[in-house]
Design a protein around this motif. Sequence first.
Motif, PDB file in Angstrom:
ATOM      1  N   MET A  98      -3.977  -5.352  16.697  1.00  0.00           N
ATOM      2  CA  MET A  98      -3.297  -5.811  15.765  1.00  0.00           C
ATOM      3  C   MET A  98      -3.572  -6.103  14.267  1.00  0.00           C
ATOM      4  N   CYS A 120      -2.534  -6.825   9.715  1.00  0.00           N
ATOM      5  CA  CYS A 120      -1.743  -7.190   8.949  1.00  0.00           C
ATOM      6  C   CYS A 120      -1.177  -6.099   7.914  1.00  0.00           C
ATOM      7  N   LYS A 141      14.209 -12.609  12.814  1.00  0.00           N
ATOM      8  CA  LYS A 141      13.850 -11.736  11.809  1.00  0.00           C
ATOM      9  C   LYS A 141      14.970 -11.076  10.584  1.00  0.00           C
ATOM     10  N   GLU A 164       5.396 -11.530   7.873  1.00  0.00           N
ATOM     11  CA  GLU A 164       4.530 -10.722   8.941  1.00  0.00           C
ATOM     12  C   GLU A 164       3.621 -11.721   9.665  1.00  0.00           C
ATOM     13  N   TYR A 205       5.623 -13.717  12.621  1.00  0.00           N
ATOM     14  CA  TYR A 205       5.984 -13.358  13.684  1.00  0.00           C
ATOM     15  C   TYR A 205       5.038 -12.671  14.439  1.00  0.00           C
ATOM     16  N   LYS A 206       3.852 -12.322  13.856  1.00  0.00           N
ATOM     17  CA  LYS A 206       2.721 -11.671  14.672  1.00  0.00           C
ATOM     18  C   LYS A 206       1.627 -12.641  15.164  1.00  0.00           C
ATOM     19  N   THR A 207       1.490 -13.651  14.314  1.00  0.00           N
ATOM     20  CA  THR A 207       0.188 -14.502  14.735  1.00  0.00           C
ATOM     21  C   THR A 207       0.657 -15.200  16.114  1.00  0.00           C
ATOM     22  N   GLU A 233       1.986 -14.192  18.575  1.00  0.00           N
ATOM     23  CA  GLU A 233       1.336 -13.191  19.756  1.00  0.00           C
ATOM     24  C   GLU A 233      -0.094 -13.052  19.997  1.00  0.00           C
ATOM     25  N   ILE A 234      -0.813 -13.151  18.695  1.00  0.00           N
ATOM     26  CA  ILE A 234      -2.134 -13.223  18.713  1.00  0.00           C
ATOM     27  C   ILE A 234      -2.657 -14.349  19.526  1.00  0.00           C
ATOM     28  N   TYR A 263       7.684  -4.176   7.118  1.00  0.00           N
ATOM     29  CA  TYR A 263       6.572  -5.178   7.144  1.00  0.00           C
ATOM     30  C   TYR A 263       7.260  -6.592   7.204  1.00  0.00           C
ATOM     31  N   GLY A 290       9.521  -6.949   9.861  1.00  0.00           N
ATOM     32  CA  GLY A 290       9.861  -6.850  11.053  1.00  0.00           C
ATOM     33  C   GLY A 290      11.374  -6.082  11.586  1.00  0.00           C
TER      34      GLY A 290
END
Length: 311
Positions: A1, A3, A87, A91, A94-96, A98-99, A279, A281
Amino acid sequence: MNCETIDWLNKHSGKYELSHSGMSGVFDLKEYFNKSTPGHETDLKEQIGDLHGVDAKNVVLTHGATEAFSMVLYHLRAKYNTFIVNKPEYEMIYKTPEIFGYKKGNELFVASNPNNPTGTLIKFPDTYSSCLIDETFMEFVEKLDKYRYSNGYIVNTFTKVYGGGDLRLGYIIAPDKDEAAKLEGFKGLITEDVSWINVSAGYEILKKHDELLANVKEIINSNHKVLTREKGKLKFYGGKDPLAMPVSFVDYSEYIAEGSESISEKLAKKGIIALPAKYFGISGPYLRVCITGKDFPEAYRALLNALEGME
């Protein structure tokens, strides 16, 4: 993943930068670095506590909002397994999660408020256990002590209102001093203390808080009038006008029926830099347009002219 926003911005530049959401270049940061002296960490925490109407012991200093957001997610992973996000959203938001292994659910609500990219205040879900809110843009529209989040964490940064992108200074407002102390305990393990130079520069900046805030709001308010008055055939996401803050999510569908990634590339070739909907979502005919530049009226008209000329 990775950015994708940062990757795209690193590959594109132009005369009209409608992608910069911070007040970069409005102030000369050297003025504040030149005044830096050791020993202002407690003073800065007290200034931040006063802005938010909280005890200074609830404040944790960080290297910006991105680090702050990650520190809280890491800390809360022992309590919560799921997160809620609506959304379009920035970015990082909504992505961090999941990390860090969070799954979609209804425990931890994460959001930017006001929302980046729509420029509107968010609606909270009916139920959630805790929340992590990025208030990067809040001070453009409301006092920071106006909002209270039950069992919530707030993150913020000096990058936007104060134009301090190169300062790398942010903070967390924890629900209480015990939670703040746990977050402080990560320093030396997964992160480091913020440099006293940056801390002191932040302290000097907040000594001029009212003056600086008034200056940036004057720029934003002026540009916001241009955005809403001279929008041509542009509409706004969800039919709701953005607040007078740095970002807006414009709908260009009345000009051309084409994907936002393609449109962004075509605009970039004309020297106009605006981020596509992907970008944030979602898909659809949307571009994030930032109104921070002193040349925004010229840049905005260049955008409208470019869209008008597309086939």
